[in-house]
Design an enzyme around this catalytic site. Sequence first.
Site, PDB file in Angstrom:
ATOM      1  CE  LYS A 174      -3.091   0.583   3.584  1.00  0.00           C
ATOM      2  NZ  LYS A 174      -3.003   1.732   4.335  1.00  0.00           N
ATOM      3  NE  ARG A 177       6.182   6.532   0.954  1.00  0.00           N
ATOM      4  CZ  ARG A 177       5.516   6.165   1.796  1.00  0.00           C
ATOM      5  NH1 ARG A 177       4.141   5.494   1.796  1.00  0.00           N
ATOM      6  NH2 ARG A 177       5.671   6.598   3.074  1.00  0.00           N
ATOM      7  CG  ASP A 214       0.610  -0.126   9.393  1.00  0.00           C
ATOM      8  OD1 ASP A 214       0.246   0.530  10.195  1.00  0.00           O
ATOM      9  OD2 ASP A 214       1.000   0.319   8.051  1.00  0.00           O
ATOM     10  CE  LYS A 238      -0.207   4.107  12.905  1.00  0.00           C
ATOM     11  NZ  LYS A 238       0.549   4.679  12.074  1.00  0.00           N
ATOM     12  NE  ARG A 259      -2.772  -1.998   8.336  1.00  0.00           N
ATOM     13  CZ  ARG A 259      -2.291  -2.500   7.089  1.00  0.00           C
ATOM     14  NH1 ARG A 259      -2.565  -3.721   6.590  1.00  0.00           N
ATOM     15  NH2 ARG A 259      -1.938  -1.439   6.305  1.00  0.00           N
TER      16      ARG A 259
HETATM   17  C1  S3P Z   1       2.693   4.765   6.156  1.00  0.00           C
HETATM   18  C2  S3P Z   1       3.135   5.086   7.468  1.00  0.00           C
HETATM   19  C3  S3P Z   1       2.630   4.525   8.830  1.00  0.00           C
HETATM   20  C4  S3P Z   1       1.700   3.579   8.616  1.00  0.00           C
HETATM   21  C5  S3P Z   1       0.750   3.646   7.320  1.00  0.00           C
HETATM   22  C6  S3P Z   1       1.468   3.961   6.358  1.00  0.00           C
HETATM   23  C7  S3P Z   1       3.291   5.103   5.003  1.00  0.00           C
HETATM   24  O1  S3P Z   1       1.929   5.678   9.432  1.00  0.00           O
HETATM   25  O2  S3P Z   1       0.733   3.048   9.781  1.00  0.00           O
HETATM   26  O3  S3P Z   1      -0.169   2.402   7.405  1.00  0.00           O
HETATM   27  O4  S3P Z   1       2.881   4.604   3.942  1.00  0.00           O
HETATM   28  O5  S3P Z   1       4.097   6.128   5.149  1.00  0.00           O
HETATM   29  P1  S3P Z   1       2.614   6.920  10.339  1.00  0.00           P
HETATM   30  O6  S3P Z   1       3.625   7.617   9.496  1.00  0.00           O
HETATM   31  O7  S3P Z   1       1.383   7.706  11.015  1.00  0.00           O
HETATM   32  O8  S3P Z   1       3.153   5.805  11.333  1.00  0.00           O
END
Ligand code: S3P
Length: 434
Positions: free
Chosen positions: A21, A26, A315, A342, A387
């Site tokens: 994901k 990105r 996650d 989250k 999740r």
């Molecule tokens: C992510 C960063 C994490 C993660 C999210 C995806 C990312 O979040 O929990 O599912 O793609 O940069 P945080 O930056 O809030 O830790």
Amino acid sequence: MKFILEPGGCIAGEARVPGDKSMSHRSVMLGALADGTTRVRGFLEGEDALATLEAFRSMGVSIERGGAGEVTIHGVGLHGLEAPEAPLDLGNAGTGMRLLCGLMAGQPFDTRLTGDASLCSRPMGRVIDPLVLMGAAIDAREGGRPPLSITGGRPLHGIHYDLPMASAQVKSCVLLAGLYAEGRTSVTEPAPTRDHTERMLRGFGYPVEQENGVISLQGGGSLTAADIDVPADISSAAFFLVAASIAPGSDLLLSHVGINATRTGVLNILRLMGADITLLNEREVGGEPVADIRVRYAPLHGIDIPEDQVPLAIDEFPALFIAAACAEGRTVLRGAEELRVKESDRIAAMAEGLSTLGVANEVLEDGIVIDGGTLGGGEIRTHMDHRIAMAFAIAALRAEREIVVLDCDHVATSFPGFERLAGKLGLRIGARDD
Ligand code: S3P
């Protein structure tokens, strides 16, 4: 939609879970802003990444979907986006909103970012604060909640930002705004977090330096289109890593999984608990490490989870809490307050579900204590968190009675087809509309 799970079973076979994901978001962002045509394979066709894709389409970027994770993005260059006619709706996706916030702060036009009820209750002050220091103007609802209104045409200047929390989304937001800033933008993080933004920027020919823990880039460059092969998401694989570990008789091979060291906390933690996990065919694909992962049943024991693993498994805790519930003895997690912001408050939501199943647990401000034991059955609320839904689905492998997981629609944000694949591998799962 709800999942209905009959107790028991084991997990066996071979599978490739959907694309990562974080990398899928990105790939669209950088592909859209690059010069030239970017071809993506393995793209996650889940609602979160598709919301980002639609956002760029609505800013004039032509993007074709070839099916089966193939996406072709006709980049418009860093300064080629057009003003969208409507607010950009990022659905459930914190990554989409926080990264876009950084990119939109550098545009000549105004934008409004919105999302679903869960996203609109999540804190955005953590990205607004550094962007304002860079010169951006952003309005939010009370408490820094979305929708966000970003004023265009504001000149940005580079800053150095010490991240107050270990967050790849905040780091990425600041670095992406830095593409549009005058001078140098740099960040330090309290602990290493996923580095896909840095890797992918380099893959698009944009220099990103990393020295003594400081990550920096110079504004004013350009991105060159690149082909991207998105590996399977270790965060989705995590449910099956735990499933196979807890169900006697299991033997599973997960192929082409991303094993970037900033994401492998789940492997490290499961191994500390006694899991039988082997990495096969380790290789590098498009600048990211990838492997096939074999996991076989092994009796697990409780551990004190090392705090340095928390950002590397951030996650995966819903799945890991199920592993802890099935382990012998006590598992203690601390230093994980980020779980409270989250898609749901994952400490509270998991504690509630574990209690429903009769698993003894104690909630801490920044973590949880779980005493492994017998899992009963019952009705689980997901708090609209994908999740939480998948974690309690795999718990059925060790439950004594039926588990019904309510409100599972959000599973499609990160893992379309979860119930089909889970059923094929041995979970006794059915899905029914509420
Ligand atoms: C992510 C960063 C994490 C993660 C999210 C995806 C990312 O979040 O929990 O599912 O793609 O940069 P945080 O930056 O809030 O830790």
